[in-house]
Design an enzyme around this catalytic site. Structure first.
Site, mmCIF file in Angstrom:
data_model
loop_
_atom_site.group_PDB
_atom_site.id
_atom_site.type_symbol
_atom_site.label_atom_id
_atom_site.label_comp_id
_atom_site.label_asym_id
_atom_site.label_seq_id
_atom_site.Cartn_x
_atom_site.Cartn_y
_atom_site.Cartn_z
ATOM 1 C CG HIS A 70 -1.502 3.714 4.349
ATOM 2 N ND1 HIS A 70 -2.770 3.272 4.621
ATOM 3 C CD2 HIS A 70 -0.799 2.630 3.944
ATOM 4 C CE1 HIS A 70 -2.850 1.974 4.374
ATOM 5 N NE2 HIS A 70 -1.668 1.554 3.967
ATOM 6 C CB SER A 124 -0.929 0.022 1.211
ATOM 7 O OG SER A 124 -0.168 -0.103 2.400
ATOM 8 C CG ASP A 150 -4.716 5.454 6.478
ATOM 9 O OD1 ASP A 150 -3.569 5.338 6.962
ATOM 10 O OD2 ASP A 150 -5.097 4.802 5.485
#
Ligand SMILES: *[C@@H]1O[C@H](CO)[C@@H](O)[C@H](O)[C@H]1NC(C)=O
Ligand SMILES: *[C@@H]1O[C@H](CO)[C@@H](O)[C@H](O)[C@H]1NC(C)=O
Length: 369
Positions: free
Chosen positions: A344, A37, A341
């Protein structure tokens, strides 16, 4: 000009301003990226692993793109800034271009949630059902093989093309540790995984070199002890568990360094094995550290450890109300926060890290030389 117009001009220019494109001639014609990610530009979203992933809607993507792209951030990622620095377009996700017209400027194979080790490893360890995706590093390498036949034909043709390409192998491996630690795995258990995880990364590097890659960047892990999810899950009543300067969890940062040192050692072995290749180590940890040490110097007035987008709690990371879910809200100025978040980072944090990597000596040997 009226004040409003001046503000507007400032706002527009501020948004469009980007780093100088590196002096011509352009060093690379294409970039190929593998990872999770931290660098997925839309594969997870298109993989269909989840029917309605939150990264497919705002506030994800609110900065720069102004719509969700499948990136796990408010805006651009390190890989986007690297592409920009070489004057190349942002890398399209493999799952978008696999069946389309051929793309000569690079493709992104990273998938959010991906591990360096195969999913079967985690199923054997009984943590398989936690995996967001089965598209591990070896699956991404298979995608690369599939795509290869559409971008170049003969061995010579592919060799010529890959010689002028940059291969980014990671960051990958962070999730191999996240999944076990989120279900209570100890740091000792995580350390036992390091040789396996680094081994999988090293095999990917070897395979790409055998395919014709010459310039490869292999990033290490970020200081995970500074991540809101780790700080929330492993909160400690003991002050000595925290780095007094940054507030990060010392044991998890030490673990990230342990992984990084192991990786660096393995890259040294690969350099000896493949002297013609340029195997570069990207020190994500070192490139991120200044933000945590002197946040105000970088404009992080919103703090370094508290997530911008979340649903409450001391670090604004609430597993029952994660960013994008009911009960969560995003802060007003994401660029003033390091953490987006809980897991990240924000576009502005990634931008600082990217600048440190490209121009600040945190890639060795250097990317530009
Ligand atoms: C991953 O593979 C396992 C075992 O084959 C399967 O049960 C699971 O649904 C897969 N997970 C995803 C996210 O595709
Ligand atoms: C976490 O989210 C849940 C669900 O929205 C909420 O009930 C709870 O109060 C939140 N916890 C904190 C610490 O804010």
């Amino acid at each position: 000009m009226k004040t409003m117009e001046i503000l507007l001009v400032f706002f527009v220019l501020g948004c469009l301003a980007s780093d100088p494109v590196l002096s011509s001639p352009r060093r690379y014609e294409a970039i190929f990226n593998f990872g999770d990610s931290l660098s997925d530009t839309g594969n997870f979203l298109r993989s269909g692993a989840l029917a309605f992933p939150v990264i497919g809607k705002l506030p994800y993507g609110q900065t720069f793109f102004r719509h969700a792209t499948g990136r796990c951030s408010d805006g651009r990622l390190i890989v986007d800034f690297i592409a920009e620095a070489f004057g190349l377009p942002h890398l399209p996700p493999y799952l978008e271009v696999a069946k389309g017209p051929r793309v000569r400027t690079g493709v992104n194979f990273a998938v959010a949630g991906a591990t360096a080790l195969d999913a079967s490893f985690f199923y054997a360890q009984k943590v398989g059902p936690l995996l967001w995706t089965n598209d591990s590093l070896s699956v991404q390498l298979r995608w690369f093989q599939n795509l290869k036949s559409s971008i170049c034909t003969t061995k010579k043709d592919c060799g010529e093309y890959f010689k002028k390409s940059l291969f980014l192998v990671g960051e990958i491996g962070g999730n191999d540790y996240n999944y076990p630690s989120f279900v209570g795995g100890s740091i000792k258990q995580l350390r036992a995984l390091v040789p396996l995880v680094v081994g999988a990364i090293a095999r990917a590097v070897s395979m790409l070199i055998e395919e014709g890659a010459v310039d490869l960047v292999v990033p290490g892990n970020l200081p995970v002890g500074c991540s809101a999810v780790y700080l929330t899950l492993f909160r400690s009543p003991s002050g000595s568990a925290y780095d007094s300067r940054t507030g990060c969890l010392r044991a998890y940062n030490a673990f990230a360094k342990y992984h990084n040192n192991y990786l660096k050692q393995e890259l040294q072995n690969l350099r000896e094995q493949y002297p013609h290749a340029r195997i570069m180590y990207a020190d994500y940890y070192g490139a991120a550290k200044p933000m945590y040490h002197t946040p105000k110097h970088y404009g992080f007035y919103g703090g370094t450890l508290r997530a911008c987008c979340g649903g409450g709690g001391p670090y604004n990371f609430n597993n029952s109300a994660r960013c994008g879910h009911t009960g969560s809200t995003a802060c007003r100025y994401p660029s003033a926060s390091v953490n987006w978040d809980g897991i990240h980072l924000t576009e502005s944090a990634y931008h600082h890290i990217a600048k440190n990597l490209i121009y600040g000596g945190f890639i060795s040997p250097p990317l530009l030389s």
